[in-house]
Design an enzyme around this catalytic site. Sequence first.
Site, PDB file in Angstrom:
ATOM      1  N   ARG A 168       0.841  -1.207   0.000  1.00 14.31           N
ATOM      2  CA  ARG A 168       0.000   0.000   0.000  1.00 14.31           C
ATOM      3  C   ARG A 168       0.869   1.247   0.000  1.00 14.31           C
ATOM      4  NH1 ARG A 168      -3.259  -3.729   2.469  1.00 14.31           N
ATOM      5  NH2 ARG A 168      -5.116  -4.110   1.197  1.00 14.31           N
ATOM      6  N   ASP A 176      -0.161  -6.408  -3.476  1.00 12.20           N
ATOM      7  CA  ASP A 176      -1.584  -6.237  -3.167  1.00 12.20           C
ATOM      8  C   ASP A 176      -2.252  -5.565  -4.361  1.00 12.20           C
ATOM      9  OD1 ASP A 176      -4.092  -5.923  -1.646  1.00 12.20           O
ATOM     10  OD2 ASP A 176      -2.827  -6.355   0.083  1.00 12.20           O
ATOM     11  N   HIS A 215      -6.678  -9.888  -4.009  1.00 14.38           N
ATOM     12  CA  HIS A 215      -5.674  -8.857  -3.700  1.00 14.38           C
ATOM     13  C   HIS A 215      -4.547  -8.879  -4.736  1.00 14.38           C
ATOM     14  CE1 HIS A 215      -7.166  -7.194   0.074  1.00 14.38           C
ATOM     15  NE2 HIS A 215      -7.460  -8.410   0.483  1.00 14.38           N
ATOM     16  N   GLU A 226      -9.996 -12.671   1.571  1.00 12.93           N
ATOM     17  CA  GLU A 226     -10.812 -11.630   0.947  1.00 12.93           C
ATOM     18  C   GLU A 226     -10.806 -11.783  -0.574  1.00 12.93           C
ATOM     19  OE1 GLU A 226     -10.574  -8.063   4.220  1.00 12.93           O
ATOM     20  OE2 GLU A 226      -8.942  -8.135   2.767  1.00 12.93           O
ATOM     21  N   ASP A 262      -2.603  -0.960  12.652  1.00 10.33           N
ATOM     22  CA  ASP A 262      -3.137   0.151  11.837  1.00 10.33           C
ATOM     23  C   ASP A 262      -4.351   0.784  12.497  1.00 10.33           C
ATOM     24  OD1 ASP A 262      -4.294  -2.373  11.229  1.00 10.33           O
ATOM     25  OD2 ASP A 262      -5.109  -1.609   9.337  1.00 10.33           O
ATOM     26  N   TRP A 285      -0.858  -2.787   8.367  1.00  8.36           N
ATOM     27  CA  TRP A 285      -1.350  -2.456   7.023  1.00  8.36           C
ATOM     28  C   TRP A 285      -1.162  -0.952   6.852  1.00  8.36           C
ATOM     29  CZ3 TRP A 285      -2.099  -6.867   4.628  1.00  8.36           C
ATOM     30  CH2 TRP A 285      -2.497  -7.991   5.367  1.00  8.36           C
ATOM     31  N   THR A 286      -0.805  -0.541   5.628  1.00  7.73           N
ATOM     32  CA  THR A 286      -0.351   0.851   5.525  1.00  7.73           C
ATOM     33  C   THR A 286      -1.223   1.740   4.617  1.00  7.73           C
ATOM     34  OG1 THR A 286       1.230   0.199   3.808  1.00  7.73           O
ATOM     35  CG2 THR A 286       2.043   0.278   6.078  1.00  7.73           C
ATOM     36  N   GLU A 287      -2.515   1.437   4.544  1.00  8.74           N
ATOM     37  CA  GLU A 287      -3.378   2.347   3.782  1.00  8.74           C
ATOM     38  C   GLU A 287      -3.227   3.795   4.256  1.00  8.74           C
ATOM     39  OE1 GLU A 287      -4.327  -0.615   4.928  1.00  8.74           O
ATOM     40  OE2 GLU A 287      -5.962  -1.488   3.734  1.00  8.74           O
TER      41      GLU A 287
HETATM   42  C1  ACM Z   1      -6.361  -9.037   6.340  1.00 10.80           C
HETATM   43  O1  ACM Z   1      -6.541  -8.208   7.238  1.00 10.80           O
HETATM   44  N1  ACM Z   1      -6.715  -8.770   5.096  1.00 10.80           N
HETATM   45  C2  ACM Z   1      -5.750 -10.323   6.602  1.00 10.80           C
END
Ligand code: ACM
Length: 510
Positions: free
Chosen positions: A150, A179, A250, A314, A406, A455-457
């Site tokens: 990200r 991703d 993803h 996902e 995050d 996670w780095t959104e």
């Molecule tokens: C995840 O948070 N997509 C594993």
Amino acid sequence: MSAHRTAPALVPRPTEAALRPGHFTLDRSTALHVGAGAEPAADLLGSLLAPATGLSLGPSPDGQVALVLDTGLGGLGEEGYGLTIDPHGVLLRAAHLTGLLRGIQTIRQLLPPQALSATPQRGTRWLLPCVDITDVPRHPWRGAMLDVARHFQPVSFLRRYVDLLALHKINVFHLHLTDDQGWRMPVAAFPKLTEIGGHRAASPQGPAGSDTYDGVPHGGAYTRAELAGLVRYAAARGVTVMPEIEMPGHARAALAAYPSLGNHPERTLDVWTRWGVCDTVLGVHDEVFDFCRTVLDEVMDVFPAPYLHIGGEECPTTEWTHSAAARERAAAAGLPNPGALHGWFLGKIGDFLVRHGRRPVCWAETGAELPPDFTVMTWRDPAHTLTAARRGHPVVSAYYRATYLDYAQSDAPHEPPAQPGAVVDLRAVHAHAPVPEEADAQAAGRVLGTQAQLWTEFVTTPAHIEYLTYPRLCALADRGWSGATDWADFRSRLDEHTARLDALGVHHHP
Ligand code: ACM
């Protein structure tokens, strides 16, 4: 070190540690006695202490600081060590080199915090308190995941990140390399993965579903030499780099580079400029599996880690349901419906990795849906840890409400933008028990440990990464290494540990 302590204020807490009166002083006359096979540990100790102390700590047969490998020390396992410091010397012993590397981080923490500085610290006496430590980790897997898909980060920062993991005896650096929004690892046979897939036109502002964009292109990719160098750098610190290549969902960045891998080969796609779960996923035709195997062959060349993560979560199955080719594939494979192609896909890739001597790892949606060879990371619900362990999977507990960094660490208005919907405070991280209480001995034995996820959104800079990571990773390391549950004790050790983070220039949360 406070006068009232009977044990040193280390993070993570050692299994057994007793302070004794007195000190050993490291000075210009100190040399290292380096036992057979302990040379890499001596190199690490010397290189870690030199910048602040100016000491060269050269080898000598009668050196006062002894680093000794003794395979007879069976009870210490792969990572355990024993450390004895008296006024005349230091003895660090382990059965394996990794144990010596862990013990070196303990020696660093026992010194005055200035020892961790990157610049010469004059006027400090390098006193080590006399102590007896026996230290063996409670869980073999204490990880930290960083999403560089990200938002890309330079490899120089990844090295610093590894240094900080090693300080906390975190042993797995999980590198989320691909991703929907970016592909960061070069693959010689598919150059467009990074040329096209490594760049997106803009980033969303705000959470998933947001329709405003910053208009700023974002991109970046590592070279193969940088990744191989990172692997070596981490190995010298006893940290394994586990790569993650996401499939079959993803994967939008790969589809932007090679549309023929998708379910609509005639379609052109951009590298995704939204956050959230993307409907476009890999197809299930032969070309896709050839692609995945070629990519994973190169990944295995660069990353020698036994574990290799292929994402797996996902993955909307709508495209497969609407694709005649995918429906035919499902029927030919004897599957009840196109949705079952998900497990079938993962099974094929898992088999490929197992044939190459690797252990496939996947994110679990429920803990009940993955092929048997997979090690699973349970993130949605702690109950999934039990479900997966009872099915026979090795499990790493990554429950989002305790390990997702995050999320903001408090609900204070000054916290920077974060994943909405929860607060993950320091106490929640420390309170997280990787092994569910209901687990019987067999299921409990399958829980390898726990790891933090970043996670780095919403996270673009190294300083922001460190702000979100520390001190919460200290809490995870404490719980994962020692099983420590005493919150007050952790807090009081963390107060002293914070001086170490400050000496290292870590941009930690206050
Ligand atoms: C995840 O948070 N997509 C594993």
